[in-house]
Write a protein that holds these residues in place. Structure first.
Motif, PDB file in Angstrom:
ATOM      1  N   THR A  13       0.839  -1.203   0.000  1.00 31.99           N
ATOM      2  CA  THR A  13       0.000   0.000   0.000  1.00 31.99           C
ATOM      3  C   THR A  13       0.871   1.248   0.000  1.00 31.99           C
ATOM      4  OG1 THR A  13      -1.779  -1.147   1.175  1.00 31.99           O
ATOM      5  CG2 THR A  13      -1.800   1.260   1.243  1.00 31.99           C
ATOM      6  N   MET A  33       0.860   3.852  -3.089  1.00 27.05           N
ATOM      7  CA  MET A  33       0.496   5.228  -2.771  1.00 27.05           C
ATOM      8  C   MET A  33       1.598   6.200  -3.212  1.00 27.05           C
ATOM      9  SD  MET A  33      -0.723   6.727   0.922  1.00 27.05           S
ATOM     10  CE  MET A  33       0.879   6.436   1.690  1.00 27.05           C
ATOM     11  N   LEU A  51      -6.105   7.940  -3.094  1.00 30.42           N
ATOM     12  CA  LEU A  51      -4.968   8.150  -2.199  1.00 30.42           C
ATOM     13  C   LEU A  51      -5.400   8.322  -0.743  1.00 30.42           C
ATOM     14  CD1 LEU A  51      -2.655  10.512  -4.290  1.00 30.42           C
ATOM     15  CD2 LEU A  51      -2.321   8.098  -3.780  1.00 30.42           C
ATOM     16  N   LEU A  77      -6.102   5.003   1.050  1.00 26.24           N
ATOM     17  CA  LEU A  77      -4.846   4.270   1.293  1.00 26.24           C
ATOM     18  C   LEU A  77      -4.077   4.906   2.445  1.00 26.24           C
ATOM     19  CD1 LEU A  77      -3.510   3.555  -2.327  1.00 26.24           C
ATOM     20  CD2 LEU A  77      -5.020   2.174  -0.916  1.00 26.24           C
ATOM     21  N   ARG A  78      -4.031   6.235   2.456  1.00 31.32           N
ATOM     22  CA  ARG A  78      -3.311   6.931   3.529  1.00 31.32           C
ATOM     23  C   ARG A  78      -4.000   6.716   4.877  1.00 31.32           C
ATOM     24  NH1 ARG A  78      -3.228  11.325   1.229  1.00 31.32           N
ATOM     25  NH2 ARG A  78      -1.169  11.167   0.256  1.00 31.32           N
ATOM     26  N   HIS A 110     -10.291  -1.177  -0.642  1.00 33.57           N
ATOM     27  CA  HIS A 110      -9.270  -0.670  -1.567  1.00 33.57           C
ATOM     28  C   HIS A 110      -9.586  -1.066  -3.001  1.00 33.57           C
ATOM     29  CE1 HIS A 110      -5.934  -0.095   1.692  1.00 33.57           C
ATOM     30  NE2 HIS A 110      -6.998   0.659   1.877  1.00 33.57           N
TER      31      HIS A 110
END
Length: 394
Positions: free
Chosen positions: A56, A60, A144, A147-148, A252
Motif C-alpha cells: 500500500t 500510494m 490516495l 490508502l493513507r 481498496h
C-alpha cells in the motif's frame, strides 16, 4: 506523600517488568530460553497485514509521483497538509504550455495561419490542463486518501496491538521460566531435606527453605495463569483486528475502481480534445507523415510547426486544409485541379517549379511521379511542386 509513594512503586514495578522482558528477549535470541509460538492462523494474518502495509505504501507513493512528477511540489503539498492549510493553486504544465502558445499566436497575429493554429492548440492544451487538475483531485479523494487512512490509522492500531501482544508473550515466557526455576529449586531442596543431616538447627533451616520455595512456586503458578490469560486475551484482540484486513482489501478494490474510472474519464477527455483540434487543423497527407524524417524527401515549409497533425494553413477566418483524400482522388484521376500556394518555394533543379505564396496554379498527377509531388502549371511554365505547399481548391 502517599501519591509520591504510589508513583515510586509504580515506576519500580514498570522498571522490573521492562527488565524482565529485556532478559527474556535476550535469552531467546541467544537460544537460552523457550519461546511461545503463535498459532499458524495468527501468524498468517500478521504476515498478510505486513504485506498489505508494504505494498500500500509503494502504490500510494508511486501514484503520487504519477499525478505530480515534480518532487518539490509534492514536498510543498505535504508540508501544507501537515500544517492543515490549503496549498496555493499552481498552474500545471499543460496550462502553462497552452498559455505560451496563446501568447505566441497573439504576438504573431491571430489573422495569420500560424498564429491562428497556435491559439487553437493553446486553448486545447489549457483544457487538457483542467482535465489533469480534475484527475488529480478525484484520485486524491477517492484513491490516495483511503490508502493513507489505512497506513496512518488502521495499520497503526494493528501495530500497537501487535506490540502489546509481543510484550504479553514475553511476560508469559518469563513467567514460565520463573516457574520452571522454582520447581527445579524445590525439587533440589526436597532431595537435600530427605538426606540424613545431623543437628536440629540444620533440619529446621532446611524445612524453612523448603516452605519458602513452595510458596514461591505457588506464586509463580498464579503469575503464570494471569500472564497466560492476558496473552490469550491480547491474541484474540489482535486476531480480530487482523481479520479486518480482508475488509480493507475489499474497500481498496472499490477505491481502485474509482481511480481507474477517473483515469478513463481523463484520457477520454484528452482524446476528444485532440480529436476536435485535429478536425480544426486537419493533417498532412499520410505519405508526407511517413517520409517527413527522411533527408531526401519532400521539403518542409519553415513556417510549419513541428507537431505531427498540424497542416498547411489558409485564410484568417479558418484553417485551409489539403485533405489526403482530395490528393488521392487527384492522383487516381486524369484531370487537373486548381491549387493555392501557401508558402514561397524555390525550385531545387530544372524539373521543379518555383512558387510564390498566395498564387493559384493548376496541378495534376503524372504516372510514376513520387507520391509527395504533383505536376504544377503556371502559364507556359511547368514543373514538380511539393504537395505540402499547396491547398487544393474546390
Amino acid at each position: 506523600m502517599n501519591i509520591m509513594d504510589f508513583n515510586v512503586k509504580k515506576l519500580a514495578a514498570d522498571a522490573g517488568t521492562f527488565l524482565s522482558r529485556a532478559v527474556q528477549f535476550t535469552e531467546e535470541k541467544l537460544g537460552q530460553a523457550e519461546k511461545t509460538e503463535l498459532d499458524a492462523h495468527l501468524e498468517n494474518l500478521l504476515s498478510k497485514a505486513e504485506c498489505t502495509k508494504i505494498w500500500t505504501e509503494k502504490i500510494m507513493k508511486q501514484t503520487e509521483i504519477l499525478l505530480q512528477p515534480n518532487p518539490n511540489a509534492r514536498i510543498e503539498e505535504f508540508v501544507y497538509e501537515k500544517l492543515d492549510r490549503k496549498a496555493p493553486s499552481r498552474i500545471n504544465n499543460p496550462e502553462l504550455l497552452g498559455q505560451y502558445m496563446i501568447d505566441a499566436g497573439t504576438e504573431f497575429g491571430p489573422g495569420t495561419a500560424y498564429g491562428n493554429a497556435l491559439i487553437k492548440c493553446g486553448e486545447t492544451q489549457k483544457r487538457i490542463g483542467t482535465a489533469d487538475r480534475e484527475l488529480i483531485q478525484t484520485s486524491a479523494l477517492n484513491f490516495l486518501t483511503p490508502l493513507r487512512n489505512f497506513i496512518e490509522g488502521d495499520y497503526k492500531t494493528i501495530a500497537k496491538e501487535r506490540k502489546l501482544l509481543q510484550n504479553k508473550r514475553l511476560d508469559l515466557d518469563a513467567a514460565k521460566t520463573r516457574l520452571k526455576k522454582a520447581k527445579a529449586a524445590e525439587t533440589r531442596s526436597s532431595q537435600l531435606n530427605s538426606a540424613r543431616l545431623e543437628g536440629d538447627n540444620i533440619m529446621v533451616n532446611f524445612s524453612y527453605m523448603l516452605n519458602f520455595l513452595h510458596v514461591k512456586w505457588l506464586k509463580s503458578e498464579q503469575e503464570l495463569r494471569i500472564t497466560q490469560s492476558e496473552f490469550d486475551r491480547q491474541a484474540e484482540i489482535t486476531r480480530l483486528l487482523l481479520e479486518g484486513i480482508s475488509s480493507t482489501h475489499a474497500h481498496h478494490l472499490r477505491c481502485l475502481n474509482d481511480f481507474v474510472e477517473a483515469q478513463m474519464t481523463y484520457y477520454a477527455q484528452c482524446y476528444q480534445y485532440m480529436l476536435d483540434l485535429q478536425k480544426q487543423l486537419g493533417s498532412f497527407p499520410s505519405n508526407y507523415l511517413s517520409n517527413n524524417n527522411q533527408t531526401s524527401g519532400t521539403p518542409v515549409p519553415s513556417a510549419l510547426p513541428n507537431a505531427v497533425g498540424s497542416s498547411a494553413m489558409a485564410s484568417p477566418s479558418g484553417l485551409g486544409i489539403t485533405p489526403a483524400s482530395n490528393v488521392t482522388d487527384l492522383k487516381e484521376s486524369s484531370g487537373s485541379r486548381k491549387a493555392r500556394v501557401l508558402y514561397d518555394y524555390d525550385a531545387a533543379n530544372s524539373t521543379e517549379l518555383s512558387l510564390l505564396a498566395d498564387e493559384v496554379i493548376t496541378v495534376f498527377s503524372v504516372v510514376g511521379m513520387d507520391s509527395d509531388w504533383l505536376m504544377g502549371e503556371r502559364g507556359n511554365q511547368k514543373g514538380k511542386v511539393p504537395i505540402t505547399y499547396l491547398e487544393l481548391l474546390n
